[in-house]
Design a protein around this motif. Structure first.
Motif, short mmCIF file in Angstrom:
data_model
loop_
_atom_site.label_atom_id
_atom_site.label_comp_id
_atom_site.label_asym_id
_atom_site.label_seq_id
_atom_site.Cartn_x
_atom_site.Cartn_y
_atom_site.Cartn_z
N VAL A 130 45.19 -16.19 72.40
CA VAL A 130 45.46 -17.67 72.31
C VAL A 130 44.13 -18.32 72.24
N GLY A 131 43.09 -18.20 73.18
CA GLY A 131 41.89 -18.72 73.00
C GLY A 131 41.59 -19.56 74.58
N PHE A 132 42.30 -19.01 75.60
CA PHE A 132 41.90 -19.49 76.64
C PHE A 132 40.50 -18.66 77.12
N GLY A 133 39.73 -19.60 78.02
CA GLY A 133 38.61 -19.08 78.58
C GLY A 133 38.87 -18.20 79.87
N THR A 134 37.84 -17.80 80.32
CA THR A 134 37.93 -16.85 81.45
C THR A 134 38.70 -17.41 82.66
N VAL A 135 38.44 -18.94 83.04
CA VAL A 135 38.94 -19.54 84.24
C VAL A 135 40.49 -19.63 83.87
N ASP A 136 40.81 -19.96 82.81
CA ASP A 136 42.48 -20.29 82.65
C ASP A 136 43.07 -18.83 82.32
N GLN A 137 42.18 -17.93 82.13
CA GLN A 137 42.72 -16.51 81.92
C GLN A 137 43.09 -16.15 83.45
N ALA A 138 42.38 -16.43 84.30
CA ALA A 138 42.56 -16.20 85.88
C ALA A 138 43.61 -16.55 86.31
N ARG A 139 43.86 -18.17 86.16
CA ARG A 139 44.86 -19.15 86.55
C ARG A 139 46.23 -18.29 86.20
N ILE A 140 46.23 -18.07 84.72
CA ILE A 140 47.43 -17.41 84.16
C ILE A 140 47.84 -16.15 84.83
N THR A 141 46.79 -15.30 84.86
CA THR A 141 47.23 -13.75 85.25
C THR A 141 47.43 -14.12 86.91
N THR A 142 47.09 -14.93 87.64
CA THR A 142 47.41 -15.33 89.10
C THR A 142 48.89 -15.64 89.22
N ALA A 143 49.20 -16.48 88.26
CA ALA A 143 50.59 -17.12 88.15
C ALA A 143 51.59 -15.97 87.71
N ILE A 144 51.17 -15.23 86.68
CA ILE A 144 51.97 -13.88 86.28
C ILE A 144 52.15 -13.09 87.61
N SER A 145 51.05 -12.82 88.53
CA SER A 145 51.28 -12.06 89.53
C SER A 145 51.97 -12.32 90.56
#
Length: 132
Positions: A29-44
C-alpha cells in the motif's frame, strides 16, 4: 494491489503468519517501516485476543481506498464468548487475562479507526483501519 486475504487463527504460528501478511500488504500500500510496525503490532494484538479468548477465528487484511487516500483494513472475527463490556475493555490497564491491559486500547492508539461489535455467546468482530 493485492486483494482481501484471510488467515485462520487457530495456533500461535497463525499469529506470526497474520503479522507477516499484514506487513507485506502494508508495504504494498505504501506504508513506511514505522507504520508497518504499528500495523503488525495491531494485528498481533487482535490475533492473540482471538487465540487466547475465542480459541479460533480469522484475521482479514485488505487494502482500502478513500477520497484521494489509500490505507489498510484489518478485521478480526471470532465465535468466542464475546465481550460483555466493550467500553471497559477499551480502558487503559483493564485486563481479564492478568496482562498489562494494553491490548485493544493499544490497538486504538496504533490505528486511525476502530470499531467493535460483540455479542455474548456469539463472538466478536473488531475492524481497524490505518490510512497513509
Amino acid at each position: 494491489m493485492s486483494e482481501k486475504s484471510t488467515i485462520d487463527i487457530i495456533t500461535e504460528w497463525d499469529i506470526v503468519a497474520a503479522r507477516q501478511l499484514g506487513r507485506n500488504v502494508a508495504k504494498e500500500v505504501g506504508f513506511g517501516t514505522v507504520d508497518q510496525a504499528r500495523i503488525t503490532t495491531a494485528i498481533s494484538e487482535l490475533a492473540r485476543n482471538i487465540y487466547l479468548y475465542a480459541r479460533a477465528g480469522e484475521i482479514i487484511i485488505e487494502p482500502i481506498e478513500g477520497e484521494d487516500k489509500k490505507g489498510i483494513a484489518i478485521t478480526a472475527t471470532d465465535k468466542g464468548p464475546g465481550i460483555d463490556n466493550v467500553r471497559r475493555v477499551m480502558e487503559d490497564g483493564y485486563s481479564t487475562s492478568g496482562g498489562l491491559g494494553a491490548g485493544l486500547p493499544g490497538v486504538r492508539r496504533l490505528m486511525d479507526h476502530i470499531e467493535i461489535q460483540s455479542l455474548i455467546g456469539q463472538g466478536t468482530i473488531v475492524k481497524v483501519e490505518k490510512w497513509l
